[in-house]
Design an enzyme around this catalytic site. Sequence first.
Site, PDB file in Angstrom:
ATOM      1  N   ASP A   1       0.830  -1.206   0.000  1.00 47.05           N
ATOM      2  CA  ASP A   1       0.000   0.000   0.000  1.00 47.05           C
ATOM      3  C   ASP A   1       0.871   1.265   0.000  1.00 47.05           C
ATOM      4  O   ASP A   1       1.707   1.440   0.881  1.00 47.05           O
ATOM      5  CB  ASP A   1      -0.913  -0.043   1.241  1.00 47.05           C
ATOM      6  CG  ASP A   1      -2.187   0.762   1.075  1.00 47.05           C
ATOM      7  OD1 ASP A   1      -2.089   1.910   0.613  1.00 47.05           O
ATOM      8  OD2 ASP A   1      -3.265   0.250   1.429  1.00 47.05           O
TER       9      ASP A   1
ATOM     10  N   THR B   1      -6.957   3.765  -2.276  1.00 44.12           N
ATOM     11  CA  THR B   1      -6.740   2.360  -1.906  1.00 44.12           C
ATOM     12  C   THR B   1      -7.786   1.380  -2.463  1.00 44.12           C
ATOM     13  O   THR B   1      -7.432   0.370  -3.061  1.00 44.12           O
ATOM     14  CB  THR B   1      -6.691   2.242  -0.372  1.00 44.12           C
ATOM     15  OG1 THR B   1      -5.539   2.953   0.063  1.00 44.12           O
ATOM     16  CG2 THR B   1      -6.582   0.792   0.086  1.00 44.12           C
TER      17      THR B   1
ATOM     18  N   ASN C   1     -12.583   5.356  -1.663  1.00 47.39           N
ATOM     19  CA  ASN C   1     -12.751   4.562  -0.441  1.00 47.39           C
ATOM     20  C   ASN C   1     -14.158   4.810   0.102  1.00 47.39           C
ATOM     21  O   ASN C   1     -14.903   3.889   0.406  1.00 47.39           O
ATOM     22  CB  ASN C   1     -11.715   4.966   0.618  1.00 47.39           C
ATOM     23  CG  ASN C   1     -10.310   4.580   0.211  1.00 47.39           C
ATOM     24  OD1 ASN C   1     -10.116   3.594  -0.502  1.00 47.39           O
ATOM     25  ND2 ASN C   1      -9.325   5.355   0.652  1.00 47.39           N
TER      26      ASN C   1
ATOM     27  N   ASP D   1      -9.632  -3.797   5.877  1.00 45.68           N
ATOM     28  CA  ASP D   1     -10.728  -4.609   5.345  1.00 45.68           C
ATOM     29  C   ASP D   1     -10.792  -4.515   3.813  1.00 45.68           C
ATOM     30  O   ASP D   1     -10.875  -5.530   3.119  1.00 45.68           O
ATOM     31  CB  ASP D   1     -12.074  -4.209   5.986  1.00 45.68           C
ATOM     32  CG  ASP D   1     -12.317  -2.713   6.048  1.00 45.68           C
ATOM     33  OD1 ASP D   1     -11.817  -1.986   5.169  1.00 45.68           O
ATOM     34  OD2 ASP D   1     -13.014  -2.254   6.980  1.00 45.68           O
ATOM     35  N   ARG D   2     -10.717  -3.303   3.274  1.00 45.42           N
ATOM     36  CA  ARG D   2     -10.847  -3.153   1.816  1.00 45.42           C
ATOM     37  C   ARG D   2      -9.680  -3.802   1.066  1.00 45.42           C
ATOM     38  O   ARG D   2      -9.830  -4.227  -0.075  1.00 45.42           O
ATOM     39  CB  ARG D   2     -11.006  -1.681   1.420  1.00 45.42           C
ATOM     40  CG  ARG D   2      -9.912  -0.737   1.895  1.00 45.42           C
ATOM     41  CD  ARG D   2     -10.299   0.721   1.602  1.00 45.42           C
ATOM     42  NE  ARG D   2      -9.295   1.682   2.032  1.00 45.42           N
ATOM     43  CZ  ARG D   2      -9.166   2.167   3.255  1.00 45.42           C
ATOM     44  NH1 ARG D   2      -9.982   1.763   4.222  1.00 45.42           N
ATOM     45  NH2 ARG D   2      -8.233   3.067   3.542  1.00 45.42           N
TER      46      ARG D   2
ATOM     47  N   ASP E   1       1.280   2.291   4.014  1.00 43.65           N
ATOM     48  CA  ASP E   1       0.399   3.447   3.772  1.00 43.65           C
ATOM     49  C   ASP E   1       0.216   4.270   5.046  1.00 43.65           C
ATOM     50  O   ASP E   1       0.317   5.496   5.017  1.00 43.65           O
ATOM     51  CB  ASP E   1      -0.960   2.968   3.247  1.00 43.65           C
ATOM     52  CG  ASP E   1      -1.894   4.125   2.921  1.00 43.65           C
ATOM     53  OD1 ASP E   1      -1.586   4.884   1.984  1.00 43.65           O
ATOM     54  OD2 ASP E   1      -2.922   4.278   3.613  1.00 43.65           O
TER      55      ASP E   1
ATOM     56  N   ASP F   1      -1.147  -0.035  -4.733  1.00 39.54           N
ATOM     57  CA  ASP F   1      -2.487   0.478  -5.058  1.00 39.54           C
ATOM     58  C   ASP F   1      -2.475   1.955  -5.443  1.00 39.54           C
ATOM     59  O   ASP F   1      -3.484   2.496  -5.862  1.00 39.54           O
ATOM     60  CB  ASP F   1      -3.453   0.215  -3.889  1.00 39.54           C
ATOM     61  CG  ASP F   1      -2.969   0.839  -2.588  1.00 39.54           C
ATOM     62  OD1 ASP F   1      -1.760   1.159  -2.474  1.00 39.54           O
ATOM     63  OD2 ASP F   1      -3.796   1.011  -1.678  1.00 39.54           O
TER      64      ASP F   1
ATOM     65  N   HIS G   1      -2.595  10.991  -1.228  1.00 41.59           N
ATOM     66  CA  HIS G   1      -2.560  10.532  -2.619  1.00 41.59           C
ATOM     67  C   HIS G   1      -3.955  10.568  -3.207  1.00 41.59           C
ATOM     68  O   HIS G   1      -4.922  10.732  -2.461  1.00 41.59           O
ATOM     69  CB  HIS G   1      -2.001   9.113  -2.685  1.00 41.59           C
ATOM     70  CG  HIS G   1      -2.677   8.193  -1.699  1.00 41.59           C
ATOM     71  ND1 HIS G   1      -3.847   7.537  -1.979  1.00 41.59           N
ATOM     72  CD2 HIS G   1      -2.370   7.873  -0.416  1.00 41.59           C
ATOM     73  CE1 HIS G   1      -4.214   6.827  -0.913  1.00 41.59           C
ATOM     74  NE2 HIS G   1      -3.339   7.020   0.053  1.00 41.59           N
TER      75      HIS G   1
END
Length: 559
Positions: A49, A90, A111, A173-174, A316, A363, A500
Amino acid sequence: MTKNSFALILALSLLFSCGLQENVMNSEEGIKQEKSNARPKLVVGIVVDQMRYDYLTRFESKFGEGGFKRMMRDGFNCKNNHFNYIPTKTAAGHASIFTGTTPRYHGIIGNNWYDKTINESVYCVRDNRYQSVGTTSSDGQMSPHRMSTTTFADENRLFTQMKGKTMGISIKDRGAVLPAGYTANAAYWFRGKDEGYWISSSFYLETLPRWVTEFNAQNFADNYLRTWNTLYPIETYTESGEDLSDYEDGFTSKSTPTFPYDLKQLSKDNGGYDILKSTPYGNSLTTDFAIAAIAGEQLGADDYTDVLTISYSSTDYVGHNFGVNAKETQDTYLRLDKDLERLFGYLDQYIGKGEYTVFLTSDHGAPYVPAYLNSKKLPGGLINFNEIKADLNTVLKTEFKVEDLILKISNEQIFLNHEAIENDKLNVENIQNRIIEQLLKHDQISKVFKSSTMHQAAFKSGVEYLLKNGYNQKRSGDLLIVMEPSVFLDGSWNKKGTDHGSGYIYDTHVPLLFYGKGIKKGKTYKRTEITDIAPTISALLGISFPNGSTGNVLGLVID
Ligand code: ZN
Ligand code: ZN
Ligand code: ZN
C-alpha cells in the site's frame, strides 16, 4: 525359413522398432509440453500500500537478496507501470489490480463516496446485511457488493469448479475484501483497538476456523508492542531526510517524531493495538498471518491452483504519518523486505521452489508533502473544498436565485442538487459553466470537466484519459476537478506526512514485479498499466479473464 521370409521379418521388425521409437519420442514431447503448461499450485498477489516506484531503486542498496531483490533479479520487472485512472485511492487500486479494469466498470470510485441515489456517504466495502465474525465490534460487516465485476480469483474458482481456493489477507478490510472477490473462501483483516485480532464477515463464514482462533490466541499483536528502533544504525539511512523534521506528524503523547518509539507506552494514547498499523510490525503481523493461512488452509497442496492475496497496509499508514522522505518510511521498507524474504522462504519450503507464482505491485504512489517541496522552491499547496463549496453556493445563489445548488464535493467531484434544478427548471449546463468559470480562478485548480465530456470521451492519453477511466456514469459527480501538481486537501492531517489520489506520476507510477512459475526473467521500460495484471495472470492460468477486464496480457512477461 526361406531367404524371402527372413527379409520380410527383418523389414517388419525394423518397421515395428521405428514405429515404437516414434511413439516414445511423441510421449516424451507430450510430457515436456504438459510440464510447461502446468499451472502454478499457488498464485500470491502482493499489494504494498502506497509504494512509489522509486522506493525500489532508492532503497535497493539496503535490500537483502531474498525479498524485493529476489523478484527484481530472478523475475520480470515492469519499470514503467502506471495507474490509468483518477482517483488513485486504496479501494479503487485494489479493485483495479484484481479485476483488470478501472472504476468506470468496476464501480469502486473511492474509499468513501457520496451516493447520490440515497443522498449519503458510503464506505466501499461496508455491508450491514452481514455480521462480524471474530469481533464484538461492527468492523466485520463487510462484503465486495459495491464492486460490479469479477476478480481473477473469482474466475479461477469458476474454472476449477470451486476447487481452487481463494484467501484475502490485509490489515485493512478493503485490502482483503476487494482482491479476494465474491467467491473467496474467506477474507481476513485486523481489528486493532482493544482486541488485536484477525476477523472476518459472515459474507464468507459463520465462525472463524480453528487455525485463526489459534493464531489470535497466540498474542502476536502483544509481542509487537515493543520498542521500534531502526533495523540498521540510523546514520546509515542516507537515502532519507532528517529523523526530526517539520514534515512528519508522529504519535500522540510523543513530543518529537523521532526514534526510538516505545509502542507499548504509546499504544495507550494511539488507539491501542491500532498503533501497530502505523509501524512496520503491522506488515510483520500480516506476514505471520499469511504463513499461518497457507498451512491452515493447505494452500497449494493439490493440483488446483489456489490464490492468496496479501495487502501490506502499514506502508500506507506510515507514509501518511511520516511522509515519503522520512527515516521511519525507509525503515518500514527495509523491514518489509525482511518479511518478504521470510514469506518467500516459507513458500519455497511449503509449496516448493518453482511451483508458485508471485506478483507484487501497489495500489497508488504518494508525493512529497507540499511544505517540504516549498522549502526546496518547488510548487505545491493546499486546497479547502469546504470553503470552495460555500463560495460557489454564494455565487450560484446570486446568479440563479436558488440556495445550495451544490450538495457535495466528494473525491474532487461536484454533485449538484438535481431536485432543486428540476423544481426551478434551471439549465444544468448553465450552472456547470458558471462553476467552471469560478473554479478556474483558483490558483490550485488546473482543470474542470463536465461529466458529459466523460460520457462521450475517446481520450487515449493525458489527464482526460485518466478521468474517463475513473468516471462511473451511475456513481460519479456532475463536474470533475483536477488540481495543480502537489496540491493536497487542506486539513490538519494533510499538512505533514503525505496523501494521494491524483493522476500525476507520483501517484500513478508503482512497481510491478512478477516472479516464479511461468514467468520470464527480464525487464521492460514499455508502459504497462495496472489493469494488465489480471489478464496476464488469467492468461498464465489459462482461465477466463475477469468479466469487466479492459487491460492487456503482458505477453513479454509470461513463458
Ligand atoms: Zn492505499
Ligand atoms: Zn522522524
Ligand atoms: Zn493512503
